[in-house]
Scaffold this motif. Sequence first.
Motif, PDB file in Angstrom:
ATOM      1  N   HIS A   4      46.186  15.732  51.494  1.00 45.52           N
ATOM      2  CA  HIS A   4      46.969  14.499  51.636  1.00 45.52           C
ATOM      3  C   HIS A   4      47.128  13.803  50.287  1.00 45.52           C
TER       4      HIS A   4
ATOM      5  N   ARG B  86      49.655  15.694  48.268  1.00 47.23           N
ATOM      6  CA  ARG B  86      51.014  15.452  48.763  1.00 47.23           C
ATOM      7  C   ARG B  86      51.520  14.083  48.330  1.00 47.23           C
TER       8      ARG B  86
ATOM      9  N   ASP C 267      52.662  14.342  44.827  1.00 47.52           N
ATOM     10  CA  ASP C 267      53.950  15.039  44.805  1.00 47.52           C
ATOM     11  C   ASP C 267      55.076  14.126  45.283  1.00 47.52           C
TER      12      ASP C 267
END
Length: 236
Positions: A96, A99, A102
């Motif tokens: 998580h 992500r 990102d």
Amino acid sequence: MSLQYILDGLFPAGHDVSVHGQLVAGCAETALGTVAVLGTTDAAAIGHDIALGLAGQVLDVVDQHPGRPIVFLVDTKGQALSRAEELLCLNGSLAHLARCVDLARRQGHTSLALVTGEAVSGGFLSFGLMADKTYALADAQVRVMDLKAMARVTKIPHERLQELAAESPTFAPGAENYLRMGAIEAIWDAPSAALLEAALAGQQAAGPAADERMARGAERGGRHLAVATAAAVVSA
């Protein structure tokens, strides 16, 4: 090297950074404007609390300060090693966090990571190596796994791993070896506002681009097969 010394060296124009346990969060001033400062200190073990805390801070920057560059300070001995953390699926919290970094990139946030102390395995991968570029101070300790631990896992004798580490950076710890592999862009002798601002300016000028780490590793002689292997997989 204390966190205060690092912050003062990187941000002489001023910074407002707080430490909650071992999680670092705040903002600082540079010649390019205000940047978010996030990360860890004191060789933190990244458990759910730090992973989710950092993820939340990244999302706050994306939500409240669109486009603000993010500077990650990395000092971690890796993911927290306990049955409780694993049973609660620490891998999910680390994923998580990755992500979220990102997402920030895709929303236009330039990011840079600086290894200030230790950088080990999953704790490093989840946010330090997720930045656009990763740098390290000269005395930083970077590794995936201690060679003795690697020997226990792989059943390869420790002495043989030491021999392999002398021949190949993929087995060897140390910032210099990660520089050869392209994972680290450059090593800085000391915390430097000039180096930080030059790195951020260069990344902002380049804009969103493909990850160049495999190519850097090939150029520096640290990863001979990664580029060709990736190209073969893509074209298959």
